[in-house]
Design an enzyme around this catalytic site. Structure first.
Site, PDB file in Angstrom:
ATOM      1  N   GLU A 173      45.148 -40.333  -0.184  1.00  0.00           N
ATOM      2  CA  GLU A 173      46.207 -40.530  -1.183  1.00  0.00           C
ATOM      3  C   GLU A 173      46.174 -39.476  -2.292  1.00  0.00           C
ATOM      4  O   GLU A 173      45.958 -39.790  -3.467  1.00  0.00           O
ATOM      5  CB  GLU A 173      46.128 -41.934  -1.773  1.00  0.00           C
ATOM      6  CG  GLU A 173      46.325 -43.019  -0.724  1.00  0.00           C
ATOM      7  CD  GLU A 173      46.405 -44.426  -1.306  1.00  0.00           C
ATOM      8  OE1 GLU A 173      46.235 -44.574  -2.539  1.00  0.00           O
ATOM      9  OE2 GLU A 173      46.640 -45.361  -0.532  1.00  0.00           O
ATOM     10  N   GLU A 379      45.320 -47.539   5.749  1.00  0.00           N
ATOM     11  CA  GLU A 379      45.165 -48.621   4.769  1.00  0.00           C
ATOM     12  C   GLU A 379      46.382 -49.525   4.839  1.00  0.00           C
ATOM     13  O   GLU A 379      47.515 -49.050   4.888  1.00  0.00           O
ATOM     14  CB  GLU A 379      45.059 -48.101   3.329  1.00  0.00           C
ATOM     15  CG  GLU A 379      43.727 -47.549   2.923  1.00  0.00           C
ATOM     16  CD  GLU A 379      43.680 -47.216   1.434  1.00  0.00           C
ATOM     17  OE1 GLU A 379      44.364 -47.909   0.626  1.00  0.00           O
ATOM     18  OE2 GLU A 379      42.970 -46.275   1.067  1.00  0.00           O
TER      19      GLU A 379
END
Length: 478
Positions: A173, A379
């Site tokens: 991320e 995720e």
């Protein structure tokens, strides 16, 4: 036969599908001052008054550093066949420079060996937001040198673990690192500088490219190198042209700023135009885009909730509802004319709307964006206010329903032609949830923070059944 009595077709997955769980170093390891580890930006940030809920830190976290064998055994008991974890840069290379500290690498060697001995496939993430503080003191991600240091770090870890770990992820991320860390300031290092956030985004991209090259030079060719992006599913609040312009701006800042150079070798022209009042992008040097545009072996997608945006209404008031923490500073440089709206539907404890259709939409977008590239959901998960019952169990039917819905969306994407090869539940354990401290529980395994005892929740048992069978049990089967 009445319709209600029709047999339900099982939601089955390919035989080689990976059923995993994910964690990150600072959120679970603890032992922040042991074996040569030095502070990362999250150590500094969490120890700064007012930055985290209740002043909580990851000093102990859930003590995975000392309990990793028990945690691996727990994964094996549940039936998981994959585990994604991150390396603490400052545990391996305390100043962000120079030779590795072997005792730091030894922890990860032991962890990998333990996973392999239980038949669990390790997936290593090199960077999950915990930059060594000394590199931040030298300017952090807005400075080009940090990308060069990352490549050296990648080389060290690749050489140490590349013989046993086949799946590698450079960055987790990078949007959060750049725009929450240097834009809104709700993540470490807590800076609120629009220009710095865009510079950080570019140097994170460069770090990914250089790190990919370094890994490939250090490891067997069979190994897979990927990146995990929290690409947003950005939807317009209406079809008004102004709202569609707002979608374009946020899509560029959330997605195109990373997948543009990584997958296509260029930043979106609309991004450069929208941010032209902040930067001329002159820090993008000749050859950078070619370095960033390394061929990938896979792409990781992290998904939690969609975004609903439109043009700012002059009458609109209140905080920015983008789901990324409260700050008077925006993580969206050049997009002050964009408003975020609450999406309808049930919500998790994070306030995030539950919408599995967004995960299907995201997967199918990248199946088109990068045809032929294997995809992993690296995720996906939900925080709920989990409690231990009088019988000592933790029942979380909401999380089971969440997982069933999102895994069904993954299976539908596979049916629709997407090459999705695995799913990593976030998270294996309740843990330190960044600026929220220990108040948000994402784990499939409940952690009593007073004793650090682990108790698998109903959702852990349900997910384990799914992993063993390769198909989804009913939501009422834990």
């Amino acid at each position: 036969m009445p319709e209600s009595a029709q047999p339900v077709t099982p939601v089955t997955f390919p035989p080689a599908f990976l059923w995993g769980a994910a964690t990150s170093a600072y959120q679970i390891e603890g032992a922040v001052r042991e074996d040569g580890r030095t502070p990362s930006i999250w150590d500094t940030f969490s120890h700064t008054p007012g930055k985290t809920a209740g002043g909580e830190t990851g000093d102990i976290a859930v003590d995975h550093y000392h309990r990793y064998r028990d945690d691996v055994a727990l994964m094996a008991d549940l039936g998981l066949n994959a585990y994604r974890f991150s390396i603490s840069w400052s545990r391996v290379q305390p100043t962000g420079r120079g030779p590795a500290v072997q005792v730091g690498l030894d922890f990860y060697r032991r962890l990998v060996d333990e996973l392999l001995s239980h038949g669990i496939k390790p997936a290593v993430t090199l960077y999950h937001w915990d930059l060594p503080q000394e590199l931040e003191d030298a300017g952090g991600w807005p400075e080009r040198d940090t990308a060069l240091r990352f490549a050296e770090y990648a080389q060290l870890v690749g050489e140490a673990l590349g013989d046993r770990v086949e799946q590698w992820i450079t960055l987790n991320e990078p949007w959060c690192s750049a725009f929450l860390g240097y834009g809104s300031g709700v993540h470490a290092p807590g800076r609120t500088e629009p220009l710095a956030s865009l510079r950080a985004a570019h140097h994170l991209n460069l770090a990914h490219g250089l790190g990919t090259q370094a890994l490939r030079s250090a490891m067997p060719a069979r190994n897979s190198v990927a990146v995990s992006l929290n690409s947003s599913v950005v939807r317009p609040v209406s079809q008004d042209p102004a709202d569609l312009v707002a979608v374009r701006k946020i899509d560029d800042l959330a997605n195109g700023v990373f997948h543009g150079p990584m997958l296509h070798g260029a930043y979106p022209a609309t991004l450069l135009e929208a941010t032209s009042s902040i930067t001329d992008w002159s820090y993008v040097q000749d050859g950078d885009l070619r370095i960033i545009n390394q061929p990938l072996d896979a792409l990781g997608l992290n998904y939690y909730t969609p975004a609903l945006v439109g043009a700012v209404d002059a009458a609109q008031q209140g905080p920015r509802a983008d789901g990324h923490g409260a700050s008077t500073h925006s993580p969206w440089p050049g997009a002050d004319d964009v408003a975020f709206h609450q999406t309808p539907g049930d919500r998790t404890e994070m306030g995030w709307t539950i919408d599995p259709t967004g995960l299907h939409e995201l997967i199918m977008r990248y199946a088109r964006e990068a045809p032929g590239l294997p995809l992993y959901v690296t995720e996906n998960g939900a925080a709920y206010d989990d409690k231990v019952d009088s019988d000592g169990r933790v029942h979380d039917p909401e999380r089971i329903a969440y997982l069933h819905g999102h895994l069904s969306a993954v299976r539908r994407a596979i049916t629709d032609g997407a090459d999705v090869r695995g799913y990593y539940l976030w998270s294996l354990l309740d843990n330190f949830e960044w600026a929220y401290g220990y108040g948000k529980r994402f784990g499939a395994v409940y952690v009593d923070y007073a004793t650090l005892a682990r108790t698998p929740k109903s959702s852990a048992h349900w997910y384990g059944r799914a992993a063993r069978a390769g198909e989804l049990p009913p939501v009422d089967a834990a």
